[in-house]
Design a protein around this motif. Structure first.
Motif, short mmCIF file in Angstrom:
data_model
loop_
_atom_site.label_atom_id
_atom_site.label_comp_id
_atom_site.label_asym_id
_atom_site.label_seq_id
_atom_site.Cartn_x
_atom_site.Cartn_y
_atom_site.Cartn_z
N GLY A 245 1.48 -5.75 2.92
CA GLY A 245 2.88 -5.42 2.75
C GLY A 245 3.69 -6.51 2.08
N GLN A 246 3.19 -7.73 2.08
CA GLN A 246 3.91 -8.83 1.45
C GLN A 246 3.91 -8.72 -0.07
OE1 GLN A 246 5.64 -11.11 3.01
NE2 GLN A 246 5.00 -10.67 5.09
N ASP A 247 2.85 -8.20 -0.64
CA ASP A 247 2.70 -8.16 -2.10
C ASP A 247 2.64 -6.72 -2.57
OD1 ASP A 247 2.15 -8.54 -4.75
OD2 ASP A 247 0.12 -9.29 -4.43
N THR A 248 3.74 -6.26 -3.16
CA THR A 248 3.78 -4.88 -3.64
C THR A 248 3.27 -4.74 -5.07
OG1 THR A 248 6.09 -5.13 -4.33
CG2 THR A 248 5.69 -4.27 -2.10
N ALA A 249 2.91 -5.83 -5.72
CA ALA A 249 2.41 -5.75 -7.10
C ALA A 249 1.17 -4.88 -7.19
CB ALA A 249 2.11 -7.15 -7.64
N MET A 250 0.37 -4.86 -6.12
CA MET A 250 -0.87 -4.06 -6.15
C MET A 250 -0.59 -2.57 -6.25
SD MET A 250 -1.48 -2.61 -2.92
CE MET A 250 -0.62 -2.73 -1.38
N LEU A 251 0.63 -2.13 -5.93
CA LEU A 251 0.96 -0.71 -6.05
C LEU A 251 0.81 -0.22 -7.49
CD1 LEU A 251 4.12 -0.48 -3.78
CD2 LEU A 251 1.81 0.33 -3.25
N SER B 98 9.87 -1.29 5.66
CA SER B 98 10.70 -2.38 5.13
C SER B 98 10.47 -2.64 3.65
CB SER B 98 10.46 -3.66 5.94
OG SER B 98 9.09 -4.04 5.86
N ARG B 99 9.34 -2.20 3.11
CA ARG B 99 9.09 -2.32 1.67
C ARG B 99 9.10 -0.96 0.98
NH1 ARG B 99 7.31 -7.69 0.74
NH2 ARG B 99 8.02 -7.33 -1.37
N GLY B 100 9.75 0.00 1.63
CA GLY B 100 9.83 1.35 1.10
C GLY B 100 10.54 1.46 -0.23
N ASP B 101 11.50 0.56 -0.50
CA ASP B 101 12.20 0.61 -1.79
C ASP B 101 11.26 0.31 -2.94
OD1 ASP B 101 14.68 1.29 -0.73
OD2 ASP B 101 15.33 -0.80 -0.55
N GLU B 102 10.39 -0.71 -2.77
CA GLU B 102 9.43 -1.02 -3.82
C GLU B 102 8.43 0.12 -4.02
OE1 GLU B 102 10.17 -5.23 -2.05
OE2 GLU B 102 10.35 -3.18 -1.36
N LEU B 103 8.03 0.71 -2.92
CA LEU B 103 7.12 1.86 -2.98
C LEU B 103 7.80 3.03 -3.69
CD1 LEU B 103 4.41 3.13 -2.19
CD2 LEU B 103 5.36 3.53 0.10
N ARG C 229 7.84 2.52 -7.46
CA ARG C 229 6.54 2.80 -8.09
C ARG C 229 6.32 4.30 -8.20
NH1 ARG C 229 3.22 4.17 -10.96
NH2 ARG C 229 0.99 3.73 -10.87
N LEU C 230 6.67 5.04 -7.16
CA LEU C 230 6.50 6.50 -7.18
C LEU C 230 7.40 7.14 -8.23
CD1 LEU C 230 6.34 7.10 -3.35
CD2 LEU C 230 4.45 7.34 -4.96
N GLY D 197 6.50 9.54 -11.69
CA GLY D 197 6.92 10.93 -11.81
C GLY D 197 6.88 11.71 -10.51
N VAL D 198 6.80 11.00 -9.40
CA VAL D 198 6.76 11.64 -8.09
C VAL D 198 8.18 11.98 -7.66
CG1 VAL D 198 6.14 11.27 -5.65
CG2 VAL D 198 4.66 10.39 -7.47
#
Length: 190
Positions: free
Chosen positions: A116-122, A140-145, A148-149, A153-154
């Protein structure tokens, strides 16, 4: 050359074709079934007996097990790196194609297992497979997720509180697939 292969919904090996009915979803589960079968046979079990025992596995440490929460039947998948996200995405895409009413909630936090610390892998995971599918993000990292979505186009919706159970409650009654990129317990599901 492998001694065992998965072909047309069954394992094929030196002992012949073996049907292994399983309720575990996804390609990774199929590969694990094949490894378990080959290992059991290598240790002396009969293929049919091994297949029968493998077919009894309904969840792996709580993953995939159905959890009832109000009017929702929740199935939990875990993701912690691009490979596990890829498997989860494929499982979600297949499940949603089979049942378009099935809801999807993705949770990413900044603590515990799951990277969860590194969202770059998304950005290394093929979220484009879910393009056009409604997905709710939380954690808590839902904004970064969510970002990406959206790029993939999600049809993304965000639960601002970051609370997993609130995200589930906002889904229509019925089946909900939860992919958590953070350690959660069955107790956390109600």
């Amino acid at each position: 050359e492998p001694q065992w292969v998965w072909r047309d919904g069954a394992a094929e090996g030196p002992e012949g074709r073996v049907e292994v009915p399983t309720v575990l979803p996804g390609h990774a589960a199929t590969v694990n079934v094949l490894f378990a079968l080959a290992s059991a046979v290598a240790m002396g079990a009969s293929p049919d007996r091994a297949a029968a025992e493998i077919a009894r596995v309904e969840n792996v440490d709580g993953r995939y097990a159905p959890h009832r929460y109000g009017e929702h039947e929740i199935r939990v998948l875990l993701a912690k790196n691009p490979a596990s996200w890829t498997e989860s995405i494929e499982t979600l895409a297949t499940a949603h194609a089979d049942d378009p009413g099935r809801s999807i909630v993705l949770m990413m936090g900044a603590r515990g297992a799951g990277g969860g610390q590194d969202t770059a892998m998304l950005w290394d995971a093929p979220f484009e497979r879910l393009a056009g599918v409604p997905v709710t993000t939380t954690g808590s990292r839902g904004d970064e997720l969510a970002l990406r979505l959206a790029v993939a186009g999600v049809d993304v919706r965000r639960t601002e509180s970051g609370d997993l159970m609130e995200a589930v409650e906002r889904q229509p009654p019925g089946a909900v697939d939860v992919v958590a990129a953070q350690a959660i317990s069955a107790n956390g599901l109600g």
